[in-house]
Design a protein around this motif. Structure first.
Motif, mmCIF file in Angstrom:
data_model
loop_
_atom_site.group_PDB
_atom_site.id
_atom_site.type_symbol
_atom_site.label_atom_id
_atom_site.label_comp_id
_atom_site.label_asym_id
_atom_site.label_seq_id
_atom_site.Cartn_x
_atom_site.Cartn_y
_atom_site.Cartn_z
ATOM 1 N N LEU A 150 0.793 -1.169 0.096
ATOM 2 C CA LEU A 150 0.155 0.079 0.078
ATOM 3 C C LEU A 150 0.837 1.057 -0.123
ATOM 4 O O LEU A 150 0.498 2.091 -0.635
ATOM 5 C CB LEU A 150 -1.044 0.090 1.371
ATOM 6 C CG LEU A 150 -2.125 -1.064 1.352
ATOM 7 C CD1 LEU A 150 -2.901 -0.875 2.456
ATOM 8 C CD2 LEU A 150 -2.864 -0.950 -0.053
ATOM 9 N N VAL A 151 1.940 1.295 0.546
ATOM 10 C CA VAL A 151 3.020 2.508 0.707
ATOM 11 C C VAL A 151 3.557 2.478 -0.613
ATOM 12 O O VAL A 151 3.641 3.698 -1.037
ATOM 13 C CB VAL A 151 3.771 2.382 1.925
ATOM 14 C CG1 VAL A 151 4.792 3.426 1.806
ATOM 15 C CG2 VAL A 151 3.126 2.509 3.424
ATOM 16 N N LYS A 152 3.996 1.726 -1.161
ATOM 17 C CA LYS A 152 4.657 1.778 -2.584
ATOM 18 C C LYS A 152 3.795 2.132 -3.760
ATOM 19 O O LYS A 152 4.042 3.107 -4.451
ATOM 20 C CB LYS A 152 5.190 0.250 -2.973
ATOM 21 C CG LYS A 152 5.856 0.071 -4.325
ATOM 22 C CD LYS A 152 6.490 -1.176 -4.524
ATOM 23 C CE LYS A 152 6.945 -1.111 -5.971
ATOM 24 N NZ LYS A 152 8.066 -0.140 -6.417
ATOM 25 N N LYS A 153 2.342 1.591 -3.282
ATOM 26 C CA LYS A 153 1.395 2.089 -4.489
ATOM 27 C C LYS A 153 0.843 3.484 -4.319
ATOM 28 O O LYS A 153 0.942 4.112 -5.277
ATOM 29 C CB LYS A 153 0.286 1.167 -4.307
ATOM 30 C CG LYS A 153 -0.852 1.430 -5.164
ATOM 31 C CD LYS A 153 -2.176 0.486 -5.094
ATOM 32 C CE LYS A 153 -3.248 1.096 -6.063
ATOM 33 N NZ LYS A 153 -4.458 0.059 -5.762
ATOM 34 N N HIS A 154 0.564 3.860 -3.014
ATOM 35 C CA HIS A 154 -0.010 5.297 -2.800
ATOM 36 C C HIS A 154 1.179 6.353 -2.408
ATOM 37 O O HIS A 154 1.063 7.349 -2.701
ATOM 38 C CB HIS A 154 -1.317 5.087 -2.105
ATOM 39 C CG HIS A 154 -2.347 4.337 -2.424
ATOM 40 N ND1 HIS A 154 -3.051 4.975 -3.183
ATOM 41 C CD2 HIS A 154 -2.699 3.266 -1.959
ATOM 42 C CE1 HIS A 154 -3.842 3.964 -3.634
ATOM 43 N NE2 HIS A 154 -3.764 2.796 -2.692
#
Length: 711
Positions: free
Chosen positions: A194-198
């Motif tokens: 999630l951190v990598k995506k957003h």
């Protein structure tokens, strides 16, 4: 003594909002982490801004950090930042009681069919925590106040109390007590994704408290034996020194050791925020691979920023090769990721870049778009239209720069020529610029390709137009009868052998004031001297009767029969109307599995037959027509028409009849008598042959000599 706990009621609209979020069925609940990290980033921005004028603001905590701590045992996620923090009044006002216009606006947007992911745009992103949590505890410390804790299970009220733990020097700690069914968000892998995506490009370091298991060798402790066991095991034996030595060596075993440490999740920094001159080729390559997962480096990159009324930065990459599914219908329409102030918004924004540029990869980071803007708003956003216009302009500049290196452009054009031609078909505004990128083989280029600009430099002074021919392959068009007159006059013809060329040339009518003329369509006019014109008129007059006879025989198969200017070695050819489909376009449309057959009725051109008056076959045919009583003319004309269909790129309507005519010619050439053939066949075959013969038009005439005269 515990500090007094104060209870407050939520403002009515916020209560409605929380009720909506708690009972939501939205699938994209993951946006809660993006919203909370964005809030952390905003808080860090504020303290950093204050510290510019007063450095003492950072005395309590000089570092700018965002920490995420998952706790599987207690089913909680803790998010900590060292931002500006909140006072007691801020906690009450910001998280519950002050009526905010954003809350009402968000409620109206949701009721109108909006998406929960746009929550942050209305300033109420904090409440997205309740998508996954049934209780939220917020502890905050501001430089101007004591540490306080806000807590709510979203039951219509919240509490605020003084917190004496003082574990925060400055900043905010949010503890989410996850719902039973949302336990997946405690997993380290899920948080990292999630951190990598957003939030990969948030400018402050985001660290995750991870658990590591390592194998370690330790000495194996032997169990102490009792005195009785030792006595019972006493045996008299000789001492073996080697065995004794092995026993004295320590026995080791492997055990798993659990440890915890911080892991930074956003090490890949947003290179688009830096000056393009400061970024190395290696950094661009690493960044390209990180956002595309491509195993190869990029072919070219364009790094730029726009300032003024509109501010945005972008990094655009051209890959080295096209993906195999480039034009798949179910594939994403583009590969540009949209960020707003370094927070990822979406990677499927169709309004950001046209479909013909779907191979370009990269990011766009806007300062002017509202955070977490919804798709509905994107469609109406004027800022996005300006960004799109600039991206297309910069992409064309990038392609032109690639063209300066012959080898690189060859790779680029082999992979993405179809996209450029699709752009010519769709993009009216940039059509002229895209036409400069086109490359074709020609009757003079050999194995190399040529641009339209280079073609114009080689044009003769008397030549006014750019000539081209479309077809299935280079070999096919090279041997076409349409090329003959151009080769004789030393005029260059472009070979367009890609099916999409047919669509592109329908839109690209001219280039730098020169019309593009198809040499397979009627209306072609070649430069002639007065003497040539007079000779042509005389030839037309001499062949008038022949043309009329051919037209009468072929009836509605051709619209008219005329004397040709474009063929030299062939007896005749078939051309199509200036505004209808060419022979190649007919072939392409017939190959469409899901084509609309109703269109072919009015788009299929009437054919014009052009004859070569100096060809021996046409001369012999003219003589037979003048004799009037020669009955073999009809068969010769039909055979000429069918061979012209093939040589001009059309398909035969009745191949079996054509084959029978050719077989009969072969028999004549080999002096095989039909009666001899029939006597060698069985009665059954003879019957079948006579049945077929009724359908096949017989060659008329007195004897084989009629055919031999033409041959």
């Amino acid at each position: 003594m515990a500090d007094e706990v104060e209870t407050f009621a939520f403002q009515a609209e916020i209560n409605q909002l929380m009720s909506l979020i708690i009972n939501t069925f939205y699938t994209n609940k993951e946006i809660f982490l993006r919203e909370l990290i964005s809030n952390c980033s905003d808080a860090l921005d504020k303290i950093r801004y204050e510290s510019l004028t007063d450095k003492s603001k950072l005395d309590a905590q000089p570092n700018f950090l965002i920490h995420i701590i998952p706790d599987k045992a207690n089913k909680t996620i803790t998010i900590i930042d060292t931002g500006i923090g909140m006072t007691k009044a801020d906690l009450i006002n910001n998280l519950g009681t002050i009526a905010r216009s954003g809350t009402k606006a968000f409620m109206e947007a949701i009721q109108a069919g909006g998406d929960v992911s746009m929550i942050g745009q209305f300033g109420v992103g904090f409440y997205s925590a309740y998508l996954v949590a049934d209780k939220v505890v917020v502890t905050s410390k501001h430089n101007d106040d004591e540490q306080h804790t806000w807590e709510s299970a979203a039951g219509g009220s919240f509490t605020v109390r003084r917190d004496n733990s003082n574990d925060l020097k400055r900043g905010t700690k949010i503890v989410l007590h996850l719902k039973e069914e949302q336990s997946e968000y405690i997993e380290e892998r899920k948080i990292k994704d999630l951190v990598k995506k957003h939030s990969e490009f948030i400018q402050y370091p985001i660290s995750l408290w991870i658990t590591k298991e390592t194998e370690k060798e330790v000495e194996e402790v032997e169990e102490q034996k009792t005195e009785d066991e030792e006595k019972s095991e006493v045996k008299v034996e000789e001492i073996d020194e080697e065995k004794e030595k092995e026993k004295t060596e320590k026995k080791m075993k492997k055990v798993k050791e659990v440890s915890n440490e911080w892991e930074e999740l956003n090490k890949q920094k947003p290179i688009w925020t830096r000056n393009a001159k400061e970024v190395s080729k290696e950094e661009y390559a690493a960044f390209y691979k990180s956002i595309t997962n491509d195993w190869e480096e990029h072919l070219a990159v364009k790094h730029f920023s726009m300032e003024g009324q509109l501010e945005f930065r972008a990094v655009l990459f051209v890959p080295k090769r096209a993906p195999f599914d480039l034009f798949e219908n179910r594939k994403k329409r583009n590969n540009i990721k949209l960020y707003v102030r370094r927070v990822f918004i979406m990677d499927n924004c169709e309004e950001l870049i046209p479909e013909w540029l779907n191979f370009v990869k990269g990011i766009v980071d806007s300062e002017d778009l509202p955070l977490n803007i919804s798709r509905e708003m994107l469609q109406q956003n004027k800022i996005l239209k300006v960004i799109r216009k600039n991206l297309v302009k910069r992409c064309i500049e990038l392609f032109t720069e690639i063209g300066e290196n012959k080898e690189d452009y060859k790779k680029f054009y082999e992979s993405f020529a179809k996209n450029i031609k699709l752009g010519i078909h769709e993009d009216t505004q940039n059509r002229a610029k895209l036409a400069e990128l086109l490359r074709y083989h020609s009757s003079k280029s050999g194995d190399e390709v040529t641009s339209l600009k280079d073609y114009i430099t080689r044009m003769k002074e008397s030549q006014k137009d750019i000539y081209y021919i479309t077809g299935e392959s280079k070999k096919n068009v090279e041997n076409s009868p349409f090329i003959e007159a151009f080769r004789k006059r030393d005029l260059e013809v472009l070979y367009m052998i890609d099916p999409i060329d047919e669509y592109a040339t329908q839109q690209l009518k001219e280039f730098e004031g020169k019309k593009l003329i198809s040499i397979t369509k009627e209306g072609l006019k070649l430069e002639e001297t007065e003497e040539e014109k007079a000779h042509q008129e005389e030839t037309v007059r001499q062949n008038e009767n022949l043309c009329k006879t051919i037209k009468d025989i072929l009836s509605d198969k051709v619209e008219k029969v005329i004397v040709s200017q474009r063929i030299v070695d062939s007896p005749c050819c078939l051309v199509t109307g200036e505004y209808g489909w060419s022979a190649n376009m007919e072939r392409i449309m017939r190959a469409q599995a899901l084509r609309d057959s109703s269109m072919s009725g009015y788009m299929t051109s009437k054919k014009t037959m052009e004859i070569n008056p100096v060809h021996p076959i046409i001369n012999a045919l003219r003589v037979k027509v003048e004799q009037q009583n020669d009955k073999s003319v009809r068969d010769f004309v039909t055979l000429l028409y069918e061979t012209s269909l093939l040589s001009s790129g059309f398909s035969l309507e009745d191949p079996s009849t054509f084959a029978s005519r050719i077989h009969r010619m072969i028999k004549l050439g080999l002096s095989i008598d039909d009666s001899t053939t029939e006597s060698n066949t069985t009665t059954t075959t003879a019957t079948a042959t006579s049945a077929v013969s009724e359908d096949i038009p017989a060659l008329e005439g007195d004897d084989a000599k009629n055919m031999e005269d033409v041959d």
